[in-house]
Design a protein around this motif. Structure first.
Motif, PDB file in Angstrom:
ATOM      1  N   ILE A 131       1.057   4.308  -2.945  1.00  0.00           N
ATOM      2  CA  ILE A 131       0.901   5.735  -2.651  1.00  0.00           C
ATOM      3  C   ILE A 131       2.140   6.513  -3.084  1.00  0.00           C
ATOM      4  O   ILE A 131       2.052   7.598  -3.663  1.00  0.00           O
ATOM      5  CB  ILE A 131       0.630   5.944  -1.144  1.00  0.00           C
TER       6      ILE A 131
ATOM      7  N   GLY B 127       0.816  -1.211   0.000  1.00  0.00           N
ATOM      8  CA  GLY B 127       0.000   0.000   0.000  1.00  0.00           C
ATOM      9  C   GLY B 127       0.848   1.259   0.000  1.00  0.00           C
ATOM     10  O   GLY B 127       0.542   2.233  -0.717  1.00  0.00           O
ATOM     11  N   PHE B 128       1.931   1.237   0.778  1.00  0.00           N
ATOM     12  CA  PHE B 128       2.807   2.404   0.839  1.00  0.00           C
ATOM     13  C   PHE B 128       3.506   2.634  -0.497  1.00  0.00           C
ATOM     14  O   PHE B 128       3.657   3.785  -0.932  1.00  0.00           O
ATOM     15  CB  PHE B 128       3.846   2.202   1.945  1.00  0.00           C
TER      16      PHE B 128
ATOM     17  N   THR C  81       2.370   9.504  -5.922  1.00  0.00           N
ATOM     18  CA  THR C  81       2.863  10.829  -5.523  1.00  0.00           C
ATOM     19  C   THR C  81       4.037  11.268  -6.390  1.00  0.00           C
ATOM     20  O   THR C  81       4.093  12.417  -6.849  1.00  0.00           O
ATOM     21  CB  THR C  81       3.287  10.809  -4.041  1.00  0.00           C
TER      22      THR C  81
END
Length: 296
Positions: free
Chosen positions: A178, A174-175, A182
């Motif tokens: 993201i 998940g990180f 970004t």
């Protein structure tokens, strides 16, 4: 008052300082996270390599039978092999007794006539075979070998490691998602803003009959160069940081995998070039499709 001539703009030449800085910073963050992942993978492999499987043998086996069992085990693909060394060793009942007495401080030979411990083979399972289901199948496979009494390993520890790794993988996944979104947005917006000053020049080239491909080419080639430079700068900063950390933190060097680190640097350079080209292509196409009123 002197009038200084304005510098003519050249197609494809935009302010690259901010683009290079932003892209380098974005790729550095991605690379830093990649270094952490490499360390985590190395640490996981080190933990797994310390999980040993003990193959206890029947009592009073002849040397010929012991050699046959060793040969049988050495042919199994699930045993970890480092270079030319197979992680398989024989432990006699006398060695097992000496180790037990040394670790516990109790000498059972003083009140037991017979040594209750057995000869055994101790082996390490390769990481790709360490799921609970695979280990159960391996245990059943080894116990079917004639002369094997019992196979034992730390079941609770293996289950705990596998469950925790699954949880960590979900969080990291998940990180990573993201972080990627970004970084892509940051690079895309930086390049779009840098090309804003070129919008009228792009329009002028269209008015004199330049094709879309001719207009795009200098922008894309320059973006690819800047992207690869940014990836190279990010890799150099990461390399210096890794070396500094190795020199100042004891044991940090054990977690490094030079081969994976070089692959990471290559990925940063490639991704930098590709992302810059795609972001530039999107921005240039936007200005190519805008009317004169929209450009204002």
């Amino acid at each position: 008052m002197a009038n200084y001539p304005r510098k003519k703009k050249t197609l494809g030449h935009f302010k690259f300082g901010s683009v290079l800085f932003s892209t380098t910073l974005s790729l550095f963050i991605v690379g830093l996270f990649g270094v952490i992942l490499i360390q985590a993978k190395t640490l996981t492999s080190m933990i797994r390599e310390n999980i040993e499987v003990q193959v206890f043998l029947e009592k009073n086996l002849e040397q010929k039978k012991l050699d046959a069992i060793r040969d049988n085990l050495s042919k199994r693909s699930f045993i970890l092999q480092k270079g030319d060394t197979l992680n398989l060793r024989f432990v006699s009942d006398e060695e097992a007794a000496a180790t037990f007495i040394e670790s516990t401080g109790e000498d059972f030979t003083q009140f037991l006539e017979d040594n209750p411990l057995r000869d055994s083979f101790v082996l390490t399972i390769a990481e790709e075979f360490q799921t609970s289901e695979q280990l159960e199948a391996i245990v059943a496979e080894i116990e079917a070998i004639p002369g094997v009494f019992e196979v034992s390993y730390m079941t609770d520890l293996v289950d705990s490691i596998n469950k925790n790794l699954l949880k960590v993988s979900i969080v990291l996944g998940g990180f990573i998602l993201i972080l990627i979104i970004t970084v892509v947005m940051l690079i895309n917006n930086t390049i779009r803003l840098a090309l804003f000053s070129q919008r009228f020049l792009i329009r002028s080239m269209q008015l004199v009959g330049a094709t879309r491909g001719f207009i795009r080419k200098p922008f894309l080639s320059r973006a690819f160069l800047f992207g690869m430079l940014a990836g190279g700068f990010a890799s150099l900063i990461l390399f210096a940081l890794v070396k500094y950390t190795q020199a100042n933190i004891e044991g940090f060097a054990m977690l490094q995998n030079q081969q994976l680190l070089l692959v990471l640097f290559g990925i940063l350079v490639t991704v930098g070039g590709i992302l810059s080209v795609l972001s530039t292509l999107r921005a240039v196409n936007k200005y190519l499709n805008m009317s004169l009123d929209e450009l204002y």
